[in-house]
Design an enzyme around this catalytic site. Structure first.
Site, mmCIF file in Angstrom:
data_model
loop_
_atom_site.group_PDB
_atom_site.id
_atom_site.type_symbol
_atom_site.label_atom_id
_atom_site.label_comp_id
_atom_site.label_asym_id
_atom_site.label_seq_id
_atom_site.Cartn_x
_atom_site.Cartn_y
_atom_site.Cartn_z
ATOM 1 N N ASP A 93 -7.974 -5.387 0.249
ATOM 2 C CA ASP A 93 -8.471 -6.150 -0.895
ATOM 3 C C ASP A 93 -8.114 -7.624 -0.826
ATOM 4 O O ASP A 93 -8.645 -8.425 -1.585
ATOM 5 C CB ASP A 93 -7.903 -5.558 -2.191
ATOM 6 C CG ASP A 93 -8.450 -4.177 -2.429
ATOM 7 O OD1 ASP A 93 -9.650 -4.004 -2.226
ATOM 8 O OD2 ASP A 93 -7.679 -3.287 -2.798
ATOM 9 N N HIS A 121 0.856 -1.185 0.000
ATOM 10 C CA HIS A 121 0.000 0.000 0.000
ATOM 11 C C HIS A 121 0.884 1.223 0.000
ATOM 12 O O HIS A 121 1.942 1.226 0.625
ATOM 13 C CB HIS A 121 -0.900 0.006 1.248
ATOM 14 C CG HIS A 121 -2.063 0.937 1.128
ATOM 15 N ND1 HIS A 121 -1.953 2.278 1.386
ATOM 16 C CD2 HIS A 121 -3.340 0.716 0.745
ATOM 17 C CE1 HIS A 121 -3.135 2.837 1.178
ATOM 18 N NE2 HIS A 121 -3.984 1.927 0.782
HETATM 19 N N1 ACO Z 1 4.171 -7.756 -4.663
HETATM 20 C C1 ACO Z 1 5.520 -7.765 -4.842
HETATM 21 N N2 ACO Z 1 6.289 -6.669 -4.749
HETATM 22 C C2 ACO Z 1 5.693 -5.499 -4.465
HETATM 23 C C3 ACO Z 1 4.306 -5.406 -4.256
HETATM 24 C C4 ACO Z 1 3.524 -6.592 -4.363
HETATM 25 N N3 ACO Z 1 2.200 -6.558 -4.184
HETATM 26 N N4 ACO Z 1 3.967 -4.119 -3.993
HETATM 27 C C5 ACO Z 1 5.112 -3.421 -4.034
HETATM 28 N N5 ACO Z 1 6.171 -4.260 -4.316
HETATM 29 C C6 ACO Z 1 7.582 -3.869 -4.398
HETATM 30 C C7 ACO Z 1 7.860 -3.118 -5.701
HETATM 31 O O1 ACO Z 1 8.284 -4.007 -6.722
HETATM 32 C C8 ACO Z 1 8.945 -2.166 -5.279
HETATM 33 O O2 ACO Z 1 10.151 -2.877 -5.251
HETATM 34 P P1 ACO Z 1 11.548 -2.130 -5.600
HETATM 35 O O3 ACO Z 1 11.720 -1.075 -4.538
HETATM 36 O O4 ACO Z 1 12.572 -3.234 -5.498
HETATM 37 O O5 ACO Z 1 11.410 -1.573 -6.974
HETATM 38 C C9 ACO Z 1 8.586 -1.804 -3.836
HETATM 39 O O6 ACO Z 1 7.822 -2.926 -3.343
HETATM 40 C C10 ACO Z 1 7.765 -0.532 -3.694
HETATM 41 O O7 ACO Z 1 6.643 -0.620 -4.574
HETATM 42 P P2 ACO Z 1 5.979 0.622 -5.298
HETATM 43 O O8 ACO Z 1 5.151 0.133 -6.436
HETATM 44 O O9 ACO Z 1 7.031 1.630 -5.600
HETATM 45 O O10 ACO Z 1 5.046 1.201 -4.160
HETATM 46 P P3 ACO Z 1 3.804 2.114 -4.380
HETATM 47 O O11 ACO Z 1 3.550 2.787 -3.083
HETATM 48 O O12 ACO Z 1 3.955 2.968 -5.579
HETATM 49 O O13 ACO Z 1 2.635 1.064 -4.732
HETATM 50 C C11 ACO Z 1 0.793 -0.386 -4.648
HETATM 51 C C12 ACO Z 1 1.641 0.671 -3.890
HETATM 52 C C13 ACO Z 1 0.364 0.161 -6.028
HETATM 53 C C14 ACO Z 1 -0.479 -0.653 -3.843
HETATM 54 C C15 ACO Z 1 1.624 -1.661 -4.815
HETATM 55 O O14 ACO Z 1 2.005 -2.162 -3.542
HETATM 56 C C16 ACO Z 1 0.895 -2.746 -5.614
HETATM 57 O O15 ACO Z 1 0.947 -2.743 -6.860
HETATM 58 N N6 ACO Z 1 0.183 -3.707 -4.905
HETATM 59 C C17 ACO Z 1 -0.610 -4.698 -5.568
HETATM 60 C C18 ACO Z 1 -1.958 -4.081 -5.991
HETATM 61 C C19 ACO Z 1 -2.889 -3.845 -4.817
HETATM 62 O O16 ACO Z 1 -3.088 -4.694 -3.966
HETATM 63 N N7 ACO Z 1 -3.509 -2.636 -4.796
HETATM 64 C C20 ACO Z 1 -4.485 -2.278 -3.767
HETATM 65 C C21 ACO Z 1 -4.131 -0.999 -3.106
HETATM 66 S S1 ACO Z 1 -5.231 -0.728 -1.762
HETATM 67 C C22 ACO Z 1 -6.577 0.048 -2.397
HETATM 68 O O17 ACO Z 1 -6.595 0.647 -3.435
HETATM 69 C C23 ACO Z 1 -7.817 -0.091 -1.619
#
Ligand code: ACO
Length: 441
Positions: free
Chosen positions: A375, A317
């Site tokens: 979620d 998140h």
């Molecule tokens: N699985 C594996 N790796 C992940 C995940 C995941 N679900 N989420 C983040 N990471 C990793 C990224 O690859 C990144 O790694 P790096 O630093 O080596 O490049 C690091 O963690 C940070 O991730 P970002 O995408 O930069 O974080 P951001 O804050 O932009 O993204 C997000 C948050 C979009 C929710 C992300 O965690 C994601 O895509 N999760 C899966 C989708 C999801 O569950 N969304 C629901 C959000 S809650 C809502 O809307 C109610």
């Protein structure tokens, strides 16, 4: 940049930050909220230094001040108007939470009765909406239908689109909160080819929504109280989440003076994306793809692989770097619903719990502070209730409408409000003369 004590004119504190750019110096007030991080007010930065700030994705930028919702992502705290989400989920109900979000305080008993009556009496939609629906294809995604039909409300309710009239703002807010379940149920009924079911004023908000979705004219429909209670709790959990993508979309659309129905339609469009409201659908699909507990390690490995695009859906998140407080309540609700209904999705729940267990022990997820979000368990729960996956984000929109409307109202009433107009770092071609086609290439 260094923060230091000074005496800026309009700050809420006596602190300021000083920034020096190419010999030009500016002092920026630091503002403090009730709780949470201070903000540096950069409003004069361009005038003083000729520079903009650069922050794609708003990772360090506060876009407004708000009294509605507070999140501490490191501690896993979520408060609506100061009240912890778990207490509201346990002891309140969705309509009461709507009043709280809209008006700032929990209602007294007479206020609550009056509000329930108002919302109940606004649940019907203009009869002509039924003909509007028949213009959509039956196989359209219900979120596409919601974008269109909610936007169309401004064509049906002209008498509440004057945003400068406080009474019209209140009427539009009530209409949106009341009519959203009706439109959501119509989107579902249309997709399965069943007749629309009218609202029933003898039922509470959530039970009424369930009957509009699942009743048919040829037999009586009895609302399951466990399902109704659980869905009501899910609506509470999703009701607001401060300045997330869809809420910021609503505020930005509203900042131009657009009417509230159009603004909420914009919020629905933003919510549709898989990184936001579409994640519960994606999480359920992922759990189905994993299928059995023994395949969980394979998927955890894939999620950690830098060469793979795969992410664990329902994990991570932008704000929570701790367990999402809503996910805890959601997990408990999921168990309750599956137990009460004796649903065969128990296998899926086992996969989810194993995935959570392994991921929470894994260095990759621990170091990046990736925890289950709301979620992760909501998809399993909603499917057990009888909703198809295509309706999951629609349910999120039903719940979030009150948050969007509360934030929209707050923005309109904020004396600091201006049209939202971000700036950019231009990296395209610099000025060059036009080249006639015969001299190109
Ligand atoms: N699985 C594996 N790796 C992940 C995940 C995941 N679900 N989420 C983040 N990471 C990793 C990224 O690859 C990144 O790694 P790096 O630093 O080596 O490049 C690091 O963690 C940070 O991730 P970002 O995408 O930069 O974080 P951001 O804050 O932009 O993204 C997000 C948050 C979009 C929710 C992300 O965690 C994601 O895509 N999760 C899966 C989708 C999801 O569950 N969304 C629901 C959000 S809650 C809502 O809307 C109610």
């Amino acid at each position: 940049m260094n923060a230091k004590d000074a005496a800026p004119a309009k700050a809420d504190t006596d602190k300021s930050a000083t920034l020096s750019v190419g010999g030009r110096q500016t002092q920026m007030p630091i503002r403090s909220g009730t709780v949470g991080p201070d903000v540096i007010d950069v409003g004069r930065l361009y005038r003083d230094t000729g520079c903009f700030t650069y922050d794609p994705g708003f990772t360090s930028t506060a876009n407004c001040s708000s009294k509605i919702t507070y999140i501490d992502g490191d501690k896993g705290v979520l408060l609506y108007r100061g009240y912890p989400i778990d207490q509201l989920a346990e002891s309140s109900n969705f309509v009461e939470v709507c009043y709280l979000l809209l008006y700032g305080e929990l209602p007294t008993r007479p206020q609550r009765e009056s509000f329930v009556t108002t919302i109940t009496r606004h649940t019907m939609v203009h009869e002509q909406m039924t003909r509007f629906f028949s213009g959509f294809r039956r196989d359209a995604h219900p979120m596409a239908v919601m974008c269109g039909s909610v936007g169309a409300l401004s064509a049906f309710y002209h008498d509440s689109t004057d945003i400068n009239d406080p009474h019209q703002r209140v009427v539009a807010s009530h209409r949106l909160v009341a009519k959203m379940p009706t439109l959501a149920a119509m989107a579902y009924k249309y997709s399965v080819g069943q007749p629309f079911i009218y609202p029933r004023n003898d039922l509470d908000y959530t039970s009424n929504f369930l009957q509009m979705c699942f009743a048919v004219p040829c037999e009586p429909y009895i609302v399951n109280p466990v399902v109704s209670k659980a869905l009501d709790r899910i609506l509470i959990l999703h009701a607001d989440h401060e300045q997330n993508a869809s809420t910021s979309t609503v505020r930005l659309a509203g900042s131009s003076g657009a009417n509230p129905f159009a603004c909420i339609a914009a919020g629905i469009a933003c919510l549709w994306g898989p990184a936001h409201g579409g994640a519960n659908e994606a999480a359920l699909k992922m759990l189905e793809e994993i299928g059995t507990v023994d395949r969980v390690p394979e998927y955890v490995k894939k999620a950690k692989d830098k060469n793979s695009e795969f992410r664990l859906m329902g994990f991570g998140h932008r704000v929570y770097k701790n367990y999402d407080p809503r996910a805890k309540v959601m997990q408990q609700t999921c168990h309750e619903v599956l137990d009460a209904l004796g649903v065969k999705d128990q296998q899926l729940l086992k996969v989810a719990m194993e995935l959570e267990r392994i991921a929470l022990q894994d260095d990759y997820f621990v170091e990046k502070k990736l925890y289950p979000n709301i979620d992760f368990y909501s998809g399993i729960t909603l499917r057990a209730m009888g909703f198809p996956t295509s309706m999951f984000t629609v349910l999120f929109a039903v719940a979030r409408t009150v948050g969007w409307v509360s934030q929209w109202k707050e923005m309109i009433e904020d004396p600091e409000q201006k049209i939202g107009r971000p700036r950019q770092l231009y990296i395209g071609a610099s000025e060059r003369p036009y080249v006639p086609v015969e001299r190109r290439g």
